[in-house]
Design an enzyme around this catalytic site. Structure first.
Site, PDB file in Angstrom:
ATOM      1  N   GLN A   1      -1.071  -5.771  -3.375  1.00 53.76           N
ATOM      2  CA  GLN A   1      -2.421  -5.268  -3.612  1.00 53.76           C
ATOM      3  C   GLN A   1      -2.891  -5.622  -5.009  1.00 53.76           C
ATOM      4  O   GLN A   1      -2.149  -6.153  -5.833  1.00 53.76           O
ATOM      5  CB  GLN A   1      -2.438  -3.752  -3.419  1.00 53.76           C
ATOM      6  CG  GLN A   1      -1.447  -3.010  -4.296  1.00 53.76           C
ATOM      7  CD  GLN A   1      -1.252  -1.569  -3.879  1.00 53.76           C
ATOM      8  OE1 GLN A   1      -1.575  -0.658  -4.644  1.00 53.76           O
ATOM      9  NE2 GLN A   1      -0.708  -1.353  -2.679  1.00 53.76           N
TER      10      GLN A   1
ATOM     11  N   GLU B   1      -3.080   0.285 -14.956  1.00 53.93           N
ATOM     12  CA  GLU B   1      -2.036   1.291 -14.803  1.00 53.93           C
ATOM     13  C   GLU B   1      -0.735   0.865 -15.468  1.00 53.93           C
ATOM     14  O   GLU B   1      -0.585  -0.276 -15.937  1.00 53.93           O
ATOM     15  CB  GLU B   1      -1.806   1.622 -13.330  1.00 53.93           C
ATOM     16  CG  GLU B   1      -1.453   0.440 -12.460  1.00 53.93           C
ATOM     17  CD  GLU B   1      -1.515   0.752 -10.959  1.00 53.93           C
ATOM     18  OE1 GLU B   1      -1.843   1.893 -10.589  1.00 53.93           O
ATOM     19  OE2 GLU B   1      -1.242  -0.154 -10.172  1.00 53.93           O
TER      20      GLU B   1
ATOM     21  N   ARG C   1      -5.820  -4.072  -0.543  1.00 56.05           N
ATOM     22  CA  ARG C   1      -4.571  -4.618   0.012  1.00 56.05           C
ATOM     23  C   ARG C   1      -4.823  -6.041   0.479  1.00 56.05           C
ATOM     24  O   ARG C   1      -5.746  -6.306   1.243  1.00 56.05           O
ATOM     25  CB  ARG C   1      -4.080  -3.759   1.175  1.00 56.05           C
ATOM     26  CG  ARG C   1      -3.576  -2.385   0.764  1.00 56.05           C
ATOM     27  CD  ARG C   1      -2.890  -1.672   1.919  1.00 56.05           C
ATOM     28  NE  ARG C   1      -3.795  -1.397   3.023  1.00 56.05           N
ATOM     29  CZ  ARG C   1      -4.518  -0.301   3.148  1.00 56.05           C
ATOM     30  NH1 ARG C   1      -4.475   0.632   2.213  1.00 56.05           N
ATOM     31  NH2 ARG C   1      -5.303  -0.134   4.183  1.00 56.05           N
TER      32      ARG C   1
END
Length: 317
Positions: free
Chosen positions: A102, A120, A198
């Protein structure tokens, strides 16, 4: 509430059922999961329209993170950049099986696609022997070649794989192709976003023989095709990552220590041992939020070999 705070804040975790999830949150950390349910994510600090952290104990018990953010921002969070919601989302991921390949959108693409940007960071809290992360590309390629490999089901050969062990860490800027490999238990610190595209699910099908829904076109608009062989975080220092969005430090706590200066909040995650701050104790797998105006600001080890992650938002001034 305002003024000074006598205690750190702890929140009720929100467990998320996932087809790729497992039971390590119960087995390793004693979290109370529903029997027989595969739990892939525990949302520990979250302020989303569809999900809210709720204070577990103390005078603020029952308050949501969003209420704290809107009603008492200065006292709890200090001088942080203005935002409509608390800007971080902190989770624990338990991957019994590998996740789909993803990507999350960079800011410039997110607005065009109607999504939210998402950068992240992963910390490997536990890893089975042979566990891997899939990050970036093995070698330079074009969007056209990558798309052709997607349609032929051979795209896995383009993906860079890294063997990991407990204590490793990886930064994932928006646009980096990635997947969590099976056997990983990760702490994930991210922008407050839930936009994921995805692009490949390893040719898997469900019990009915149907493939999982993919988002190939938006994913291809987001992937950084020049992101070749990214590496794990390489540092012996306490600071694992300093970024405009968040700073993450790892402390081996062998004596009492101030968690953050007066006026700055911090999120604490216990990795090992046991620690105490004021009247709150944390064991492995547990979080607390230290308010900016908490009077007693020292964390202290209760057991030997205590370690923690310290998560803050850097001062923007």
């Amino acid at each position: 509430m305002g003024g000074y705070y006598p205690s750190p804040l702890t929140f009720e975790p929100l467990f998320q059922k996932r087809i790729w999830g497992g039971r390590k949150l119960a087995d390793l950390y004693g979290k109370k999961l529903l029997p027989g349910v595969a739990i892939g994510e525990s949302w520990e600090i979250v302020d989303r329209p569809e999900a809210q952290s709720v204070v577990r104990y103390g005078p603020l018990r029952g308050k949501t993170l969003h209420e704290l953010w809107m009603q008492d921002r200065q006292s709890i969070f200090g001088d942080v950049p203005d935002a409509t919601r608390f800007p971080l989302l902190v989770k624990i991921l338990d991957a019994r099986e590998k996740l789909s390949l993803q990507v999350h959108p960079p800011e410039r693409v997110a607005a065009k696609l109607g999504g939210e940007p998402k950068t992240e960071f992963w910390y490997v809290a536990a890893a089975d022997p042979g566990a891997e992360l899939f990050v970036g590309l093995r070698e330079a390629t074009t969007r056209a070649k990558f798309e052709e490999a997607l349609h032929s089901g051979t795209v896995a050969q383009y993906v860079h794989r890294i063997r990991v062990r407990t204590g490793d860490a990886m930064f994932l800027p928006a646009g980096r192709l990635h997947a969590v490999g099976e056997g990983n238990l990760l702490v994930e610190i991210q922008q407050n976003s839930d936009t994921t595209y995805r692009v490949f699910d390893w040719n898997r099908v469900d019990d009915q023989g149907r493939p999982r829904q993919l988002h190939i076109d938006p994913a291809l608009q987001c992937i950084d095709f020049n992101d070749i062989r990214p590496q794990l975080v390489q540092t012996e220092a306490e600071v694992l990552l300093h970024h405009d969005l968040f700073e993450i430090q790892k402390w081996n706590l062998d004596s009492p220590r101030e968690i953050a200066p007066w006026g700055q909040f911090a999120i604490v995650y216990c990795l090992s041992g046991k620690l105490r701050c004021a009247d709150v104790e944390l064991g492995p797998g547990e979080f607390c939020l230290i308010p900016a105006r908490l009077e007693y600001r020292r964390v202290e080890p209760v057991k030997k070999a205590t370690s923690l992650l310290r998560i803050t938002i850097p001062n923007q001034t």
